[in-house]
Every structure is written in structure tokens, then in C-alpha cells.
Design an enzyme around this catalytic site. Structure first.
Site, PDB file in Angstrom:
ATOM      1  N   GLU A  37      22.752  -5.462   5.416  1.00  0.00           N
ATOM      2  CA  GLU A  37      21.462  -5.565   6.075  1.00  0.00           C
ATOM      3  C   GLU A  37      21.559  -6.432   7.320  1.00  0.00           C
ATOM      4  OE1 GLU A  37      19.285  -3.807   4.342  1.00  0.00           O
ATOM      5  OE2 GLU A  37      17.251  -4.543   4.774  1.00  0.00           O
ATOM      6  N   CYS A  74     -16.590 -30.653  23.685  1.00  0.00           N
ATOM      7  CA  CYS A  74     -17.078 -31.605  24.694  1.00  0.00           C
ATOM      8  C   CYS A  74     -17.838 -30.903  25.827  1.00  0.00           C
ATOM      9  CB  CYS A  74     -15.927 -32.428  25.258  1.00  0.00           C
ATOM     10  SG  CYS A  74     -14.870 -31.491  26.380  1.00  0.00           S
ATOM     11  N   ASP A  81      15.074  -8.373   3.889  1.00  0.00           N
ATOM     12  CA  ASP A  81      14.089  -7.522   4.553  1.00  0.00           C
ATOM     13  C   ASP A  81      14.503  -7.290   5.999  1.00  0.00           C
ATOM     14  OD1 ASP A  81      11.899  -6.005   4.776  1.00  0.00           O
ATOM     15  OD2 ASP A  81      10.425  -7.627   4.679  1.00  0.00           O
ATOM     16  N   GLU A 109       0.867  -1.187   0.000  1.00  0.00           N
ATOM     17  CA  GLU A 109       0.000   0.000   0.000  1.00  0.00           C
ATOM     18  C   GLU A 109       0.903   1.236   0.000  1.00  0.00           C
ATOM     19  OE1 GLU A 109      -3.546  -1.059  -0.330  1.00  0.00           O
ATOM     20  OE2 GLU A 109      -3.768   0.813   0.764  1.00  0.00           O
ATOM     21  N   TYR A 110       1.945   1.176   0.835  1.00  0.00           N
ATOM     22  CA  TYR A 110       2.895   2.290   0.910  1.00  0.00           C
ATOM     23  C   TYR A 110       3.531   2.499  -0.466  1.00  0.00           C
ATOM     24  CZ  TYR A 110       6.865   5.183   2.166  1.00  0.00           C
ATOM     25  OH  TYR A 110       7.767   6.205   2.211  1.00  0.00           O
ATOM     26  N   ASP A 111       3.988   1.373  -1.056  1.00  0.00           N
ATOM     27  CA  ASP A 111       4.633   1.470  -2.373  1.00  0.00           C
ATOM     28  C   ASP A 111       3.672   2.076  -3.393  1.00  0.00           C
ATOM     29  OD1 ASP A 111       6.901   0.356  -1.352  1.00  0.00           O
ATOM     30  OD2 ASP A 111       6.469  -1.674  -2.044  1.00  0.00           O
ATOM     31  N   TYR A 137      26.238  -5.933   1.342  1.00  0.00           N
ATOM     32  CA  TYR A 137      25.874  -5.815  -0.073  1.00  0.00           C
ATOM     33  C   TYR A 137      26.413  -4.567  -0.765  1.00  0.00           C
ATOM     34  CZ  TYR A 137      22.059  -3.188   2.170  1.00  0.00           C
ATOM     35  OH  TYR A 137      21.336  -2.336   2.951  1.00  0.00           O
ATOM     36  N   CYS A 170     -15.869 -25.832  26.555  1.00  0.00           N
ATOM     37  CA  CYS A 170     -15.251 -26.350  25.326  1.00  0.00           C
ATOM     38  C   CYS A 170     -16.324 -26.466  24.240  1.00  0.00           C
ATOM     39  CB  CYS A 170     -14.625 -27.710  25.614  1.00  0.00           C
ATOM     40  SG  CYS A 170     -14.081 -28.559  24.130  1.00  0.00           S
ATOM     41  N   CYS A 192     -12.376 -35.568  25.638  1.00  0.00           N
ATOM     42  CA  CYS A 192     -12.763 -34.555  24.643  1.00  0.00           C
ATOM     43  C   CYS A 192     -12.375 -35.045  23.251  1.00  0.00           C
ATOM     44  CB  CYS A 192     -12.081 -33.222  24.960  1.00  0.00           C
ATOM     45  SG  CYS A 192     -12.360 -31.978  23.700  1.00  0.00           S
ATOM     46  N   SER A 244      18.708   4.822  -1.290  1.00  0.00           N
ATOM     47  CA  SER A 244      17.680   3.792  -1.351  1.00  0.00           C
ATOM     48  C   SER A 244      17.629   3.260  -2.776  1.00  0.00           C
ATOM     49  CB  SER A 244      16.378   4.474  -0.972  1.00  0.00           C
ATOM     50  OG  SER A 244      15.388   3.541  -0.854  1.00  0.00           O
ATOM     51  N   LEU A 245      16.759   2.306  -3.024  1.00  0.00           N
ATOM     52  CA  LEU A 245      16.632   1.760  -4.380  1.00  0.00           C
ATOM     53  C   LEU A 245      15.253   2.073  -4.930  1.00  0.00           C
ATOM     54  CD1 LEU A 245      18.063  -1.813  -3.710  1.00  0.00           C
ATOM     55  CD2 LEU A 245      19.122  -0.087  -5.171  1.00  0.00           C
TER      56      LEU A 245
HETATM   57  S1  IVH Z   1      21.879  -1.991  -2.361  1.00  0.00           S
HETATM   58  C1  IVH Z   1      22.363   2.486  -3.338  1.00  0.00           C
HETATM   59  N1  IVH Z   1      21.329  -4.509  -2.018  1.00  0.00           N
HETATM   60  O1  IVH Z   1      16.932  -2.133   0.363  1.00  0.00           O
HETATM   61  C2  IVH Z   1      21.516   1.433  -2.763  1.00  0.00           C
HETATM   62  N2  IVH Z   1      20.044  -2.923  -0.788  1.00  0.00           N
HETATM   63  O2  IVH Z   1      15.455   0.215  -0.908  1.00  0.00           O
HETATM   64  C3  IVH Z   1      22.255   0.545  -1.871  1.00  0.00           C
HETATM   65  N3  IVH Z   1      18.405  -3.948   0.704  1.00  0.00           N
HETATM   66  O3  IVH Z   1      18.362   0.570   2.046  1.00  0.00           O
HETATM   67  C4  IVH Z   1      21.443  -0.595  -1.432  1.00  0.00           C
HETATM   68  N4  IVH Z   1      18.883  -6.034   0.249  1.00  0.00           N
HETATM   69  O4  IVH Z   1      18.182  -1.651   3.279  1.00  0.00           O
HETATM   70  C5  IVH Z   1      21.011  -3.250  -1.673  1.00  0.00           C
HETATM   71  N5  IVH Z   1      21.001  -6.792  -1.797  1.00  0.00           N
HETATM   72  C6  IVH Z   1      20.684  -5.549  -1.454  1.00  0.00           C
HETATM   73  C7  IVH Z   1      19.679  -5.254  -0.514  1.00  0.00           C
HETATM   74  C8  IVH Z   1      19.384  -3.928  -0.212  1.00  0.00           C
HETATM   75  C9  IVH Z   1      18.123  -5.223   0.978  1.00  0.00           C
HETATM   76  C10 IVH Z   1      17.697  -2.805   1.323  1.00  0.00           C
HETATM   77  C11 IVH Z   1      18.602  -1.791   1.941  1.00  0.00           C
HETATM   78  C12 IVH Z   1      18.328  -0.520   1.220  1.00  0.00           C
HETATM   79  C13 IVH Z   1      16.955  -0.763   0.663  1.00  0.00           C
HETATM   80  C14 IVH Z   1      16.769   0.022  -0.599  1.00  0.00           C
END
Ligand code: IVH
Length: 701
Positions: A191, A436, A136, A37-39, A243, A433, A457, A84-85
Site C-alpha cells: 500500500e 470587538c 488506507d 455507506e458504500y460498505d 503486505y 469582528c 480585541c 480485494s478482501l
Molecule cells: S492483503 C488478496 N493486507 O485493502 C488480498 N490488503 O480490500 C490482498 N489493504 O486492495 C490484500 N492493508 O489495498 C492486504 N495489510 C493489508 C492491507 C491491505 C490495506 C488494502 C489493499 C487491498 C484492500 C482490500
């Protein structure tokens, strides 16, 4: 065409809603709406902002990463922002992502060719991706100086995070000191997460105490990482995979790809997710196909994995190409997260029923308007106990968020109070219950209410027999839940021992029971007379004695008589066995009806196979027991605490056969670091895979 004023208002509303959810999620660890929903809201806002960039508000969540650092911890300013991604939800989104990359790189080539004809065009490097599961948990940054862990921080708002150094240091897989040839300074990003089994055990404890459980492993990890007492964090058994790299000083040999960074991390003793992979393809179409294949493959494994993932991440592998592509405000252009369908959905509570378990425990179960949660239709969710009903404040006809996770029964996460209508009904916990009609009692120190009908029972009879014949117990093939109910309803059986006195003719008279199925069933019942000793102990259904605890008991007590004579002190000396379980075991062996049932089982010819009757010493037993009899194991990759030969010897001592190749007969693959094709094959065949950590835990049993 909507007028500009209404667009402006929409943007303002979406911005405010998302900021509020961000605050709840990142700062208070509260979830008001499901992730998807957030997305969706985020996606809507982004689409409006793309069409009307002049209306973007300064506090728009698209312009920053969310989360405000908590004041309780000190803060650490990231030397390089933690970004973030961008999210993709479909193959079309991936195609768009890749098309944009190709266009950008083509434009960059043109620029470069005009200035320098001798350089290799960037676009030639673009069909190589590094792909990883999207874990996650929580993003953290860990800073090493001269190979020593100096400080660690949460992502916070991307610029500044909370100082969680002491808590990070307690995570067993995170090295305090790096090994090998590391640079003077290196910031590792990754993570922190909680494995599903740790999460389930933790929540079980909370629910039993009548306390608020964590909504999901991510929340549990967040809560555990932000404990003020790092000793408590240490007890939470958190995990970590890295990562990405943050800042770093000069390297002896420059690193040119993302994959090589991760290999360097591994060589310094840092944990890397074993499901990561490099993808190379000849052209755009095959690249996209390979990315989607990976998404689908990991998707099929998602529920069996020991940790939660919410998608996969595709990253351009070549670092120069990454540089050329750069970033747009909060996300890189060279990487994208391809999200899986949400494991949470909204639905309505149609009714609440009360189920009676094998020990009489009454479990309220919400009957739901059926809803598809990531490919599985869900129509029931557990409400655990009366405390949980009160905590959720749930009523019949409420709209609720439910969450499904692996093989765990779906849970109600929260009630959408804002969406309440005027048709609500209170949930009334019964005094008797439902099966029984015996009184239900609730002991002061327990959150669980129980039917007092015991062996009389029918629900408890069914529960006991189901448990006795289940796969982890003595395993009776062909004796399904429905048939057990029919047998109990027809008064043919009341307790597990009655299974062994079933008469062929009686079975043949039951509806839908032909000669073939009756003979097969009788054969399976006969076969169940020689279970392994630990499975037999588990099958008895002693309160809170799960299969692992039954194995512990089996390794220390070789017959019922010695277990019956064990004192609470003696029992509590065993690993993971606390006063509550000890008292449950004592109570079980004081119950005349249970003792009679065990006697009747033995009289019917049940003869559990004991591990080693002549052994006096439990260590001898662990080394020669036959817990893994009949299993075939394969070992691959590098193990860090023992050699592969040592691991094989330990497995052989437990009765397993070791093979060099994966086939459909493989029971389990033990996969160390840098596991290659065997891991791929095992994943494709859906074979059970464990890592070194899990293996070491198993050896402790
Ligand atoms: S790369 C420049 N790789 O997803 C971005 N992020 O929405 C660097 N996450 O903040 C992040 N698995 O908490 C990357 N294999 C992965 C990941 C990962 C989980 C999380 C991470 C990040 C969020 C991005």
C-alpha cells in the site's frame, strides 16, 4: 415475501449505485458517500445476491474489483490478479469467517485422508494467523527483476492497472535495488499512503491558497501517485508498506508462511508495517479472542498512528492452508478485513459562527447536529475561510459529510446536495469582528480574513494568552480556556505579560476559585518564567511560526535582539523558512505593541533557558542542545541507516536519557524493523512511538 420482480429491481438499483460510486472513487478520486455507506450498500447487494444468485448482474461490483484504469498512463496487465478482501464489521462476522474456514479445512482433510494417509491434516495448521493493520492508501504492485525495480502498477480493475513506474521510483522508502538473497523475479504488493502530518501540511498549503484541499490522506496519496510529473510526486513524500507477494521465481529455500514472506521482504530492504504480528492459539475460541484483542489494541492506537488505517486484516499464516481455502470470485477465503467504525458521518449544519483567533484570523465554524464519529461526539467542524465556504457551496441546514482524523479539528468534506430541503439559509460572512466590532479586512494575497482590532480585541487577547500558556508553549498548568476567558472578561489580563502581575486577592474573588486552586495557579505561573528558549519563541505567537519552526529559530538565534536584527535573506536561509514566514517574523518585530509585550515579560522576570549561550556555531548547538532534556528514550529493533549506539549518542547529545526497558516514564520509543516485545509494551502503555524515518527527520530540526 417480496416478489421476484421487486428484488430484481433492487439488485439493479444497488448495482448501478455502487458502480457509479466505484467510478467516482477509483477513477475521479471523488467521494460522494462515506466509506461505510458504500460498505452498507455493498453488503445489502451481496445479501440479495446470495439469496438469489440467478439474479446477479454481469456488471455487479461483487463480481469484480471496481476501478477502471486511467488512460493517461500506459497500462500493465497483472500476471496474477490483484484481489480485494471481504469485510467484517463485528465479532460475529469474524466467528462466521473462522467457522467457515474450519468447516472447509475439515472437508479438505477428509478428502486428503481418503487419498493419502501420511500427510499432516491441513486443519492442524489453522490456528495460526498473521495480523496486520489495514492501511488506507492505494494498492500497488512493484516488479523486481534481478533485484532491480523494473515496473510498478496500480491495482486498476484487478486485471490491468496503470503504469506508475516513474512515480513509484520517487518514493524514498521503496528500494530501486533489492539487497540480500532475492529470487530472480519477485512482485511485491503493498500500500502506498500519505502520512497524516504530510497530508495536513499539504492541505494547509492548498487551503491557504484558496484551492481545493484533498478529502483525506488516501485521496492525497492517489492524486500524488498519478501526477504526470514524477518530480511533483517526489515532493509529496509518500510512504509504503508491503503486505503480499505476487508472482515470483524459484527460491533457494521455499517460503512456507505469509509472515516469512514479509520477513524476506524486510531482509531485501523493503518496508514492512511494524504493527504486524503473528497470532498462535490452541483452539478456535482462543484464536478468535486473540484476533479481537489485536483489533481492539490497534483500535486504541488508531488516532495516534502517523498514518490512516481503516481496520485490521487477519490472514491464515500457512501458505498450504491458504491454497486449500482458495478464493471466491473477488476475495480470498483465507483472509478478511475487520473494519473500524467510520471516521466519516452524515449530519446537519445548524448554524455557522465566526471565531476570532490569536492573530485576528476569522474562522467560520459549522455548528452541527451532534453526531457520534467513531466513539467521539462531534458538534463543530471548521470551514477554514470564505473560499472554502464557496468551494463547498455549503448553506445552513445542509446535510454534510464530516470527517474526523486524530487530533485535527473535524472537517466538512462535502454537501449532500440531493438531500436539500426548502429550509436553506445562506452563510453571511461578517464585515465586522463579532467580538470587538472592528472592521474585518482581507488582504489580496491571503485567503484569511482578519479582525483589525489587534490587542484591543478581547477574542485576540484570549487567543494570545491561550497560546502563550499552552502545553507546547510556556505551559501553565491549571490555566484552562474557561479561566482565561473569565480573567479577560473581568479585565484582569489583556496580554500574556499581565499573567505575571496577577494578584492573589483578585483571583480569590473570582467565582469557583478557592485558596488551593489560586495558589496552585500562581505556582504554575511562577514556574513558567523559565521556559526553554524554543518554547518561548513559539509562545510569542508569531504568525505561521509553529513549534518546529520555533526550534529552528532557537537553534540559530540566541536572543531576541539578534532575531530582531535578522534580515529576510538571512531568515530565508534557514531550513523550511520561506518568504511568507520571513515577512511575518519581520512584521512581528516591527510591531511596537509586540516589542512592548516582550519587554514587559522580561521585566516580570521571564528568563528563557538558552541552549548554549557561548556557542557561536549552530552545529555545535544541535549537538549539545537540550531539546530533549528530561526525556527518557528507549531504542528497539533494527535501524537501517545507523546503529543503535549511534542513535543513542545522538539522543544523549540532545539531552535525552536512554533506558533499556519500557515503563510509564518512557517518553518515546524509537522502533526499528522487527521490533518485538518492547513495541508491544509501548503500544499497550500508549507511549509515543516513532520509526527511523521520523527519527531522522527529528534530527534534521
Ligand atoms: S492483503 C488478496 N493486507 O485493502 C488480498 N490488503 O480490500 C490482498 N489493504 O486492495 C490484500 N492493508 O489495498 C492486504 N495489510 C493489508 C492491507 C491491505 C490495506 C488494502 C489493499 C487491498 C484492500 C482490500
Amino acid at each position: 415475501m417480496p416478489d421476484k420482480a421487486s428484488i430484481k429491481l433492487k439488485i439493479k438499483n444497488l448495482t448501478e449505485q455502487l458502480n457509479q460510486h466505484n467510478y467516482l472513487y477509483h477513477v475521479l478520486d471523488e467521494i460522494m458517500i462515506p466509506d461505510h455507506e458504500y460498505d452498507r450498500l455493498f453488503h445489502d447487494l451481496k445479501a440479495l445476491e446470495d439469496a438469489y444468485p440467478e439474479l446477479i448482474l454481469a456488471n455487479s461490483p461483487t463480481q469484480k474489483i471496481g476501478g477502471i484504469p486511467l488512460k493517461i498512463f500506459g497500462s500493465i496487465t497483472h500476471q496474477k490478479p490483484m484481489l480485494s478482501l471481504d469485510n467484517a464489521f463485528s465479532s460475529e462476522d469474524i466467528e462466521k469467517f473462522y467457522t467457515k474456514i474450519i468447516e472447509r479445512l475439515a472437508a479438505a482433510d477428509l478428502d486428503q485422508n481418503q487419498s493419502d494417509n501420511h500427510q499432516k491434516p491441513a486443519s492442524l495448521q489453522m490456528h495460526e494467523f498473521f495480523v496486520e493493520p489495514k492501511l488506507d492508501g492505494l494498492a500497488v504492485s512493484i516488479f523486481y527483476e534481478h533485484g532491480v525495480l523494473k515496473h510498478a502498477a496500480t491495482r486498476g480493475d484487478g486485471q490491468t492497472g496503470e503504469d506508475i513506474t516513474e512515480n513509484i521510483k520517487t518514493i524514498s522508502v521503496i528500494p530501486l535495488v533489492l539487497k540480500g538473497d532475492f529470487p530472480e523475479i519477485v512482485e511485491v504488493r503493498g500500500e502506498v499512503f500519505m502520512k497524516k502530518d504530510t497530508f495536513n501540511a499539504l492541505n494547509k498549503q492548498y487551503i491557504k491558497k484558496g484551492e481545493k484541499p484533498f478529502a483525506n490522506p488516501r485521496n492525497a496519496a492517489a492524486g500524488s501517485l498519478r501526477m504526470l510529473d514524477s518530480k511533483e510526486t517526489a515532493r509529496r513524500n509518500l510512504s509504503f508498506f508491503c503486505y503480499a507477494v505476487g508472482v515470483f521465481s524459484d527460491l533457494k529455500n521455499p517460503i512456507t508462511t505469509h509472515g516469512k514472506w514479509l520477513s524476506a521482504f524486510a531482509s531485501w530492504g523493503l518496508p514492512i508495517c511494524p504493527l504486524n504480528k503473528k497470532i498462535e492459539a490452541a483452539d478456535a475460541q482462543t484464536t478468535i479472542a486473540a484476533l479481537i484483542d489485536y483489533y481492539e489494541l490497534i483500535g486504541t492506537q488508531r488516532e495516534q498512528l502517523p498514518f490512516d488505517i481503516d481496520g485490521v486484516v487477519y490472514k491464515i499464516n500457512d501458505l498450504k492452508t491458504q491454497d486449500i481455502l482458495g478464493f471466491i470470485s473477488r476475495t480470498p477465503r483465507f483472509a478478511i478485513a475487520h473494519k473500524f467504525p467510520a471516521m466519516e458521518e452524515i449530519t446537519r449544519v445548524l448554524d455557522v459562527e465566526f471565531q476570532v483567533g490569536k492573530t485576528g484570523a476569522i474562522t467560520p465554524v459549522a455548528r452541527l447536529e451532534p453526531v457520534n464519529v467513531a466513539g467521539v461526539m462531534v458538534s463543530n467542524a471548521t470551514l477554514h475561510n470564505l473560499d472554502e465556504i464557496k468551494r463547498l457551496g455549503i448553506k445552513i441546514n445542509d446535510q454534510v459529510i464530516i470527517r474526523r482524523a486524530g487530533d485535527v479539528i473535524p472537517q466538512v468534506m462535502r454537501v449532500l446536495v440531493d438531500k436539500r430541503g426548502d429550509n436553506l439559509r445562506e452563510i453571511i460572512f461578517p464585515n465586522n469582528c463579532p467580538i470587538c466590532h472592528s472592521p474585518i479586512e482581507r488582504l489580496d494575497d491571503e485567503a484569511t480574513a482578519r479582525c483589525t482590532g489587534g490587542f484591543n480585541c478581547k477574542a485576540q487577547q484570549i487567543g494570545m494568552i491561550k497560546h502563550y500558556s499552552s502545553r507546547k508553549s510556556v505551559e501553565i498548568d491549571g490555566l484552562g480556556d474557561k479561566l482565561i476567558t473569565v480573567l479577560v472578561e473581568n479585565n484582569l489580563i489583556k496580554a500574556p505579560d499581565d499573567l505575571y502581575t496577577l494578584v492573589r486577592q483578585e483571583l480569590l474573588e473570582l467565582p469557583r476559585m478557592g485558596v488551593k486552586s489560586v495558589d496552585k495557579l500562581l505556582e504554575a505561573i511562577e514556574k513558567s518564567k523559565t521556559p526553554q528558549w524554543d518554547r518561548f519563541l513559539y509562545a510569542l505567537g508569531i504568525r505561521e511560526v509553529g513549534d518546529a519552526m520555533a526550534r529552528t529559530l532557537a537553534l540559530h538565534y540566541f536572543d531576541i535582539e539578534s532575531l530582531k536584527l535578522a534580515s529576510t535573506e538571512e531568515l530565508q536561509a534557514l531550513p523550511d523558512l520561506g518568504p511568507k514566514i520571513a515577512s511575518n517574523i519581520m512584521a512581528f518585530f516591527k510591531d511596537e505593541r509586540q516589542l512592548k509585550m516582550i519587554e514587559a515579560l522580561f521585566a516580570a522576570g521571564v528568563a528563557p533557558i538558552k541552549p548554549l549561550l557561548n556557542s557561536q556555531n549552530s552545529e555545535d548547538l544541535t549537538s549539545q542542545s537540550n531539546l530533549l532534556n528530561g526525556q527518557t528514550w528507549v531504542i528497539t529493533g533494527a535501524l537501517s541507516t545507523l546503529t543503535r549506539d549511534q542513535a543513542a549518542e545522538k539522543l544523549r547529545n540532545l539531552g535525552a536519557k536512554i533506558s533499556n526497558s519500557i515503563s510509564k516514564n518512557t517518553s518515546t520509543l524509537l522502533a526499528g524493523e522487527k521490533a518485538g516485545s518492547k513495541l508491544d509494551k509501548a503500544q499497550k502503555l500508549g507511549i509515543n512511538i516513532i520509526d527511523e524515518d521520523q527519527f531522522l527527520k527529528m534530527l534534521e530540526i
